[in-house]
Design a protein around this motif. Structure first.
Motif, short mmCIF file in Angstrom:
data_model
loop_
_atom_site.label_atom_id
_atom_site.label_comp_id
_atom_site.label_asym_id
_atom_site.label_seq_id
_atom_site.Cartn_x
_atom_site.Cartn_y
_atom_site.Cartn_z
N PRO A 147 3.62 -1.39 -2.21
CA PRO A 147 2.94 -1.60 -0.94
C PRO A 147 1.78 -2.61 -1.04
O PRO A 147 1.19 -2.94 -0.05
N GLU A 180 -7.72 10.52 8.06
CA GLU A 180 -6.33 10.99 8.23
C GLU A 180 -5.40 10.34 7.21
O GLU A 180 -4.58 10.99 6.58
N ALA A 181 -5.57 9.01 7.08
CA ALA A 181 -4.69 8.27 6.16
C ALA A 181 -4.90 8.72 4.72
O ALA A 181 -3.95 8.86 3.95
N ALA A 184 -3.37 12.16 4.30
CA ALA A 184 -1.90 12.09 4.29
C ALA A 184 -1.39 11.22 3.14
O ALA A 184 -0.19 11.02 3.00
N LYS A 185 -2.32 10.73 2.34
CA LYS A 185 -1.98 9.79 1.25
C LYS A 185 -1.14 8.60 1.75
O LYS A 185 -0.16 8.21 1.14
N GLN A 186 -1.54 8.11 2.89
CA GLN A 186 -0.86 6.94 3.47
C GLN A 186 -1.82 5.75 3.53
O GLN A 186 -2.14 5.25 4.60
N ASP A 188 -1.45 2.77 2.79
CA ASP A 188 -0.91 1.49 3.25
C ASP A 188 -0.41 1.58 4.69
O ASP A 188 0.38 0.75 5.12
N HIS A 189 -0.86 2.60 5.41
CA HIS A 189 -0.44 2.73 6.82
C HIS A 189 -0.88 1.48 7.59
O HIS A 189 -1.95 0.93 7.36
N GLU A 190 -0.02 1.08 8.53
CA GLU A 190 -0.27 -0.11 9.35
C GLU A 190 -1.69 -0.11 9.95
O GLU A 190 -2.38 -1.13 9.94
N CYS A 226 -7.06 10.51 -4.18
CA CYS A 226 -5.68 10.37 -3.72
C CYS A 226 -4.72 10.14 -4.88
O CYS A 226 -3.54 10.45 -4.80
#
Lengths: 318, 318
Positions: A147, A180-181, A184-186, A188-190, A226
């Protein structure tokens, strides 16, 4: 905030070139003279010297420096002599062409995208196209895998508003979005990529402050929790470069000096890149972090002309 | 390839300003004189006229034009008088602030990102920051929803290599990648966005040619078959702007003229934006498409000073 010492009355570019030419000629090279001239000139003066040298002697100053000098000293002097956008385009290309593209390597691109002005970033992209016949983003896309590439392409494409303007509601909302990201371990979220690559740095600093106030930890501490993969490491470098470039570069210098041996490339890069920007602040941050003096540390780990050159950029009277 | 007629000997900016000032004063405005001056000057001459007018009369030429003129004529003259990057920043902002953000509206942003030089695109982003205190990408992110925003932010962030350099292996591989995305109806796939927003336009044209050779259809025909939603429509505009800006603008002019009533905003935008770039080619494409003459069509659908101004930009001798 710059540490270089430019004399009140500067010689003409022609005089500087004559001094350089003299330093190259004769028996052995006069490194002291090279440091004396180039180490005390700002970027636009150095550009004029490069141009004048080419006109006067029909040869490239960079090529001549390359043939006259050697080792870490040569690399540092040449980096300093390039136009800053060209230097950074070359550094970015070096990072993308390296066999081991770890975070330490890719952080060069983050520094260009997050710790420079939008104007400089565009200059680097322009220089990259001229030097390598393709866009910086094309090379990132082919050299870096997901990512990380998604994030780096986003950051490099930014053209941030560059004045101090903060919307506290946005800071509030985006601190929550980052939380939140992270949860959620996200990473690389947009939304995270947009936020980090479109907002102005003052806005982002307010967002990070909000994050700390509301959730108790610095955002980079939470990112560390994370995981310890490449994504988390890259994200921490990004946050650091956006939040406090001076802390980032103090840390780059510290890491280059600790342990056995010195990482001269990182040391030179940090000093050359920031000597005209915020080296005073970097020095302050270095002291806060390590309770030792940056200049003493650099002096202790380097020697000869290389030492003298770095110390000149740090404002020492050699 | 420009259609405007700049005289071989141009009056000084001061003389032009005096003529404009005279046109504003007295009983009624002398629209003919305004067309005569501004319609025969290129972008850098218009910039000098704006600056000189401000210095001479301590008022903004744009403001004065606004108060002296009206209707579609005023809008077209003012768009023409702005610096092109400022004009496009204002057009992009208008599109993002519009209540109905349909594709016809958002295509302005695609034109800026895909049918302009990288240098112009950066100029627009710079102007956007100055005018609206935020980056263009921030406004796209807040005004446009997924998946269009992902594509628009990508395109706007581009800084393409701007010379003609094509790698046929890349064209081959990326034609296949586009085919896969079209077949999977994943037009907003990350790879597609990268490809469209990082490759130079010559490379992309080669990719689209490969696509046609290998799969029999023009790529935009196949995209049309994917669906008739916003994503497909946007993607077709992008392909058109990258493949052949002149075809795109010929089509914009055609659509603005067909049916009941004329869409003057689109007509003016297309002529003002391209008069100095490729209007000759647009004219040719218009003829190929419609078997009628672009100039006659514009003349037939407009009137008065507005008609005279557009015809002047199209090179007519009024």
């Amino acid at each position: 905030m710059s540490t270089i010492r430019v004399p009140d009355v500067v010689h003409s570019p022609t005089q500087d070139c004559e001094k350089l030419k003299k330093a190259f000629e004769g028996w052995g090279t006069d490194e002291k003279a090279i440091i004396w001239v180039l180490g005390h000139r700002n970027a636009s003066q150095r550009r004029k010297i490069r141009e004048t040298y080419q006109q006067l002697y029909n040869e490239s100053l960079i090529d001549r420096l390359h043939s006259e000098l050697s080792g870490d000293f040569r690399k540092a002097v040449i980096w300093w002599t390039y136009d800053p956008p060209e230097r950074d385009a070359r550094l970015a290309n070096g990072a993308l062409k390296a066999k081991m593209k770890d975070i330490k390597c890719l952080q060069v691109i983050v520094e260009i995208a997050c710790a420079s002005s939008p104007h400089h970033l565009v200059g680097v992209r322009q220089a990259y196209c001229s030097l390598y016949d393709c866009s910086l983003e094309e090379d990132i896309t082919s050299a870096v895998s997901r990512p990380l590439r998604k994030i780096l392409v986003g950051l490099v494409g930014s053209y941030r508003y560059d004045k101090e303007l903060v919307d506290i509601d946005v800071a509030d909302a985006e601190a929550s979005r980052l939380r939140e990201a992270i949860q959620a371990k996200q990473l690389d979220h947009e939304d995270v990529v947009y936020l980090l690559s479109t907002r102005n740095v003052h806005q982002l600093r307010a967002t990070f402050e909000y994050y700390k106030q509301r959730y108790g930890n610095d955002i980079d501490q939470d990112i560390e929790k994370c995981g310890s993969g490449e994504l988390e490491s890259l994200m921490r470098v990004i946050i650091r470069c956006l939040y406090s470039p001076e802390k980032h570069f103090a840390e780059v210098i510290r890491s280059s000096l600790v342990g056995l041996g010195t990482d001269e490339d990182s040391l030179s890069r940090a000093i050359v890149a920031r000597a005209e920007i915020d080296m005073m602040k970097v020095r302050g941050e270095y002291f806060n972090m390590n309770k030792t003096n940056l200049d003493d540390a650099v002096k202790g780990d380097t020697s000869g002309d290389y030492k003298d050159f770095l110390m000149t950029l740090l404002g020492a009277r050699i």
